[in-house]
Design an enzyme around this catalytic site. Sequence first.
Site, PDB file in Angstrom:
ATOM      1  N   MET A  84      38.794  38.335  41.303  1.00 37.49           N
ATOM      2  CA  MET A  84      39.903  37.961  40.427  1.00 37.49           C
ATOM      3  C   MET A  84      39.537  36.700  39.651  1.00 37.49           C
ATOM      4  O   MET A  84      38.750  35.875  40.114  1.00 37.49           O
ATOM      5  CB  MET A  84      41.174  37.722  41.253  1.00 37.49           C
ATOM      6  CG  MET A  84      41.794  39.013  41.774  1.00 37.49           C
ATOM      7  SD  MET A  84      43.270  38.723  42.774  1.00 37.49           S
ATOM      8  CE  MET A  84      44.437  38.218  41.514  1.00 37.49           C
ATOM      9  N   LYS A  89      37.385  39.961  33.878  1.00 35.19           N
ATOM     10  CA  LYS A  89      37.139  41.399  33.741  1.00 35.19           C
ATOM     11  C   LYS A  89      38.041  42.037  32.690  1.00 35.19           C
ATOM     12  O   LYS A  89      37.585  42.802  31.853  1.00 35.19           O
ATOM     13  CB  LYS A  89      37.359  42.125  35.079  1.00 35.19           C
ATOM     14  CG  LYS A  89      36.488  41.651  36.211  1.00 35.19           C
ATOM     15  CD  LYS A  89      36.772  42.428  37.480  1.00 35.19           C
ATOM     16  CE  LYS A  89      38.189  42.327  37.965  1.00 35.19           C
ATOM     17  NZ  LYS A  89      38.573  40.941  38.344  1.00 35.19           N
ATOM     18  N   ASP A 119      41.759  49.722  33.421  1.00 35.45           N
ATOM     19  CA  ASP A 119      41.792  48.427  34.095  1.00 35.45           C
ATOM     20  C   ASP A 119      42.261  48.613  35.536  1.00 35.45           C
ATOM     21  O   ASP A 119      42.910  49.611  35.852  1.00 35.45           O
ATOM     22  CB  ASP A 119      42.740  47.477  33.349  1.00 35.45           C
ATOM     23  CG  ASP A 119      42.479  46.011  33.693  1.00 35.45           C
ATOM     24  OD1 ASP A 119      41.381  45.707  34.206  1.00 35.45           O
ATOM     25  OD2 ASP A 119      43.370  45.179  33.441  1.00 35.45           O
ATOM     26  N   GLU A 120      41.933  47.665  36.403  1.00 37.06           N
ATOM     27  CA  GLU A 120      42.349  47.699  37.814  1.00 37.06           C
ATOM     28  C   GLU A 120      41.972  49.027  38.465  1.00 37.06           C
ATOM     29  O   GLU A 120      42.756  49.626  39.214  1.00 37.06           O
ATOM     30  CB  GLU A 120      43.867  47.466  37.930  1.00 37.06           C
ATOM     31  CG  GLU A 120      44.356  46.191  37.289  1.00 37.06           C
ATOM     32  CD  GLU A 120      44.136  44.932  38.124  1.00 37.06           C
ATOM     33  OE1 GLU A 120      43.430  45.012  39.155  1.00 37.06           O
ATOM     34  OE2 GLU A 120      44.657  43.882  37.722  1.00 37.06           O
ATOM     35  N   CYS A 133      34.318  28.916  41.651  1.00 37.96           N
ATOM     36  CA  CYS A 133      34.853  28.686  42.995  1.00 37.96           C
ATOM     37  C   CYS A 133      35.837  27.517  42.979  1.00 37.96           C
ATOM     38  O   CYS A 133      35.496  26.429  42.515  1.00 37.96           O
ATOM     39  CB  CYS A 133      33.730  28.411  43.993  1.00 37.96           C
ATOM     40  SG  CYS A 133      34.333  28.021  45.655  1.00 37.96           S
ATOM     41  N   CYS A 151      34.241  24.574  45.425  1.00 37.59           N
ATOM     42  CA  CYS A 151      33.015  23.802  45.177  1.00 37.59           C
ATOM     43  C   CYS A 151      32.555  23.869  43.720  1.00 37.59           C
ATOM     44  O   CYS A 151      31.617  23.172  43.343  1.00 37.59           O
ATOM     45  CB  CYS A 151      31.891  24.287  46.089  1.00 37.59           C
ATOM     46  SG  CYS A 151      31.217  25.899  45.629  1.00 37.59           S
TER      47      CYS A 151
HETATM   48 ZN    ZN Z   1      32.325  27.507  46.815  1.00 38.88          ZN
END
Ligand code: ZN
Length: 205
Positions: A17, A21, A87-88, A144, A147
């Site tokens: 997610m 996309k 889609d999906e 992410c 991080c």
């Molecule tokens: Zn990460």
Amino acid sequence: MGGRRAVAGIEVVCGPMFSGKTAELQRRLRRARDDGRTVQACKPLLDDRFAAREIVSHDGGRLRAAPVTAAAEIVPLAEGVDVVGIDEVQFLDPEIVPVAEDLARGGTRVILAGLDRDFRGLPFGPLPALLAVADAVDTLHGVCRRCGGPATMTQRIVDGRPAPFEAPTVLVGGRERYEPRCRACHEPGRPTAGQPTVELSRSRR
Ligand code: ZN
């Protein structure tokens, strides 16, 4: 791309997610339409997060789409159409594989966008089979949330905690949210001893 002819075939755009996309699917469909192709967009009726008859990306882009409840419903919608975008696609039934193959064999360009893995990191619905029959695959990455590295996983958080492994793939209601994470930061949860772990990626509600 310019005046290049639309290539008949199966294209898969996958990733977690928030990896873009849907925006990429919209971009390909709009470009095909600008090139004079006829285009049909579809999406499973299950996904009504934003709107039932539109494909809406997280950046707010919109495209009219026909809601379908089964992969077989795509066949009549695709009649006489140059490019079909779905889609999906992870929410569709396994019949989407032969449907996509038949359309592509008949000269239709088929673009399928969806989650390759569920929140546990397990293969999601028909995606593994679609990846195997695709002529082109693009795996997109998010960022992410922990991080800042490339995110390939989707973290589900329910009531502020990583969702339990046994939670249904599709929750209806509930205070849940999702965030993109890299594999190292992803917390898939653990199956409880004695709980079946097969068929989880197929569970629908
Ligand atoms: Zn990460």
